[in-house]
Design a protein around this motif. Structure first.
Motif, PDB file in Angstrom:
ATOM      1  N   ASN A  39       0.858  -1.183   0.000  1.00 55.38           N
ATOM      2  CA  ASN A  39       0.000   0.000   0.000  1.00 55.38           C
ATOM      3  C   ASN A  39       0.897   1.236   0.000  1.00 55.38           C
ATOM      4  O   ASN A  39       1.494   1.564   1.020  1.00 55.38           O
ATOM      5  N   PHE A  40       1.019   1.876  -1.166  1.00 48.20           N
ATOM      6  CA  PHE A  40       1.743   3.153  -1.213  1.00 48.20           C
ATOM      7  C   PHE A  40       0.853   4.138  -0.476  1.00 48.20           C
ATOM      8  O   PHE A  40      -0.298   4.353  -0.830  1.00 48.20           O
ATOM      9  N   TRP A  41       1.415   4.735   0.568  1.00 47.02           N
ATOM     10  CA  TRP A  41       0.648   5.233   1.699  1.00 47.02           C
ATOM     11  C   TRP A  41       1.111   6.621   2.120  1.00 47.02           C
ATOM     12  O   TRP A  41       2.263   6.987   1.922  1.00 47.02           O
ATOM     13  N   SER A  42       0.206   7.356   2.732  1.00 45.25           N
ATOM     14  CA  SER A  42       0.524   8.687   3.244  1.00 45.25           C
ATOM     15  C   SER A  42      -0.036   8.850   4.652  1.00 45.25           C
ATOM     16  O   SER A  42      -1.151   8.419   4.932  1.00 45.25           O
ATOM     17  N   ALA A  43       0.748   9.495   5.501  1.00 46.61           N
ATOM     18  CA  ALA A  43       0.287   9.805   6.864  1.00 46.61           C
ATOM     19  C   ALA A  43      -0.748  10.921   6.855  1.00 46.61           C
ATOM     20  O   ALA A  43      -1.579  11.013   7.758  1.00 46.61           O
ATOM     21  N   GLU A  44      -0.705  11.793   5.850  1.00 47.00           N
ATOM     22  CA  GLU A  44      -1.514  13.011   5.854  1.00 47.00           C
ATOM     23  C   GLU A  44      -2.686  12.997   4.876  1.00 47.00           C
ATOM     24  O   GLU A  44      -3.514  13.892   4.916  1.00 47.00           O
ATOM     25  N   CYS A  45      -2.762  11.980   4.032  1.00 46.23           N
ATOM     26  CA  CYS A  45      -3.832  11.916   3.020  1.00 46.23           C
ATOM     27  C   CYS A  45      -5.062  11.240   3.604  1.00 46.23           C
ATOM     28  O   CYS A  45      -4.989  10.105   4.063  1.00 46.23           O
ATOM     29  N   ASP A  52      -6.844   2.699   5.223  1.00 46.84           N
ATOM     30  CA  ASP A  52      -6.237   1.975   6.350  1.00 46.84           C
ATOM     31  C   ASP A  52      -7.305   1.425   7.296  1.00 46.84           C
ATOM     32  O   ASP A  52      -7.210   0.284   7.754  1.00 46.84           O
ATOM     33  N   GLU A  53      -8.296   2.248   7.603  1.00 45.28           N
ATOM     34  CA  GLU A  53      -9.347   1.827   8.528  1.00 45.28           C
ATOM     35  C   GLU A  53     -10.112   0.629   7.958  1.00 45.28           C
ATOM     36  O   GLU A  53     -10.368  -0.350   8.664  1.00 45.28           O
ATOM     37  N   GLN A  54     -10.438   0.700   6.671  1.00 43.24           N
ATOM     38  CA  GLN A  54     -11.187  -0.399   6.055  1.00 43.24           C
ATOM     39  C   GLN A  54     -10.318  -1.634   5.901  1.00 43.24           C
ATOM     40  O   GLN A  54     -10.779  -2.760   6.099  1.00 43.24           O
ATOM     41  N   LEU A  55      -9.049  -1.430   5.564  1.00 47.26           N
ATOM     42  CA  LEU A  55      -8.143  -2.569   5.384  1.00 47.26           C
ATOM     43  C   LEU A  55      -7.915  -3.291   6.710  1.00 47.26           C
ATOM     44  O   LEU A  55      -7.873  -4.524   6.748  1.00 47.26           O
ATOM     45  N   ALA A  56      -7.814  -2.547   7.796  1.00 48.17           N
ATOM     46  CA  ALA A  56      -7.648  -3.176   9.110  1.00 48.17           C
ATOM     47  C   ALA A  56      -8.832  -4.100   9.409  1.00 48.17           C
ATOM     48  O   ALA A  56      -8.648  -5.225   9.890  1.00 48.17           O
ATOM     49  N   LEU A  82       5.275   9.887  10.219  1.00 48.76           N
ATOM     50  CA  LEU A  82       4.939   8.540   9.765  1.00 48.76           C
ATOM     51  C   LEU A  82       4.699   7.632  10.967  1.00 48.76           C
ATOM     52  O   LEU A  82       3.723   6.867  10.999  1.00 48.76           O
ATOM     53  N   LYS A  83       5.584   7.708  11.962  1.00 52.98           N
ATOM     54  CA  LYS A  83       5.453   6.852  13.149  1.00 52.98           C
ATOM     55  C   LYS A  83       4.146   7.134  13.880  1.00 52.98           C
ATOM     56  O   LYS A  83       3.442   6.205  14.291  1.00 52.98           O
ATOM     57  N   ALA A  88      -1.202   5.285  15.426  1.00 51.23           N
ATOM     58  CA  ALA A  88      -2.620   5.643  15.565  1.00 51.23           C
ATOM     59  C   ALA A  88      -3.514   4.699  14.758  1.00 51.23           C
ATOM     60  O   ALA A  88      -4.608   4.351  15.196  1.00 51.23           O
ATOM     61  N   ARG A  89      -3.022   4.276  13.588  1.00 52.48           N
ATOM     62  CA  ARG A  89      -3.831   3.421  12.709  1.00 52.48           C
ATOM     63  C   ARG A  89      -3.520   1.936  12.906  1.00 52.48           C
ATOM     64  O   ARG A  89      -4.044   1.098  12.179  1.00 52.48           O
ATOM     65  N   LYS A  90      -2.613   1.635  13.841  1.00 56.77           N
ATOM     66  CA  LYS A  90      -2.239   0.238  14.141  1.00 56.77           C
ATOM     67  C   LYS A  90      -1.757  -0.500  12.898  1.00 56.77           C
ATOM     68  O   LYS A  90      -2.155  -1.652  12.646  1.00 56.77           O
TER      69      LYS A  90
END
Length: 175
Positions: A39-45, A52-56, A82-83, A88-90
């Motif tokens: 998952n090419f991912w962003s902390a701020e997007c 992320d929430e749905q994937l979890a 990023l950390k 926060a999103r586990k």
């Protein structure tokens, strides 16, 4: 509209080596033998956060044996940012791509941009998380879920690629 694919779906996923947020190296080839979601991912997007929430939630529903690897390519997102988002999103694993070399290798231009790799190391789906856009507020299809569900039952994903939708990857830090 078909994506302009850097790596055709069905090809071997090119190996790479990136470090996690604590500096430990991870190579893609270590994950062969299991379905792997990049998952090419962003902390701020916000589009990444929603994915992320749905994937979890999806990860809880799938049988174990799926790797979820987030890759952070944005030039403007510092490791501390990023950390904080990863905690926060586990998120199970976030790899830092500060030179955007892996994002470029895989042709990722947006976050989220998903790549589903089968246990044999072949790319089976790449692109959008779901079909939600600014105009279509509610998703009617989740391409990631369709791809993983298909692979888990020995089928081919219904789509090979759908253009990613979300936030543009930031190539230059404005600071």
């Amino acid at each position: 509209t078909p994506m302009d694919l850097r790596i055709p779906t069905g090809s071997r996923a090119p190996n790479f080596l990136l470090r996690d947020l604590d500096g430990h190296p991870h190579a893609l080839e270590h994950y062969h033998g299991r379905i792997t979601i990049l998952n090419f991912w962003s902390a701020e997007c916000e589009w990444s956060q929603r994915a992320d929430e749905q994937l979890a939630a999806m990860m809880e529903g799938w049988e174990s044996g799926i790797n979820w690897v987030s890759i952070a390519p944005n030039a403007n997102e510092k490791v501390e940012t990023l950390k904080a988002a990863a905690v926060a999103r586990k998120l199970p694993l976030v790899l830092h791509d500060p030179e955007r070399s892996v994002a470029e290798m895989y042709g990722a231009e947006m976050t989220p941009h998903l790549v589903v790799i089968d246990p044999q190391g072949r790319i089976r789906y790449q692109g959008a998380f779901d079909d939600r856009t600014f105009r279509q507020k509610t998703a009617t299809r989740n391409y990631l879920q369709e791809a993983v569900n298909a692979l888990q039952t020995g089928e081919s994903p219904p789509e090979e690629s759908v253009p990613a939708y979300g936030c543009m990857i930031v190539y230059y830090d404005q600071d």
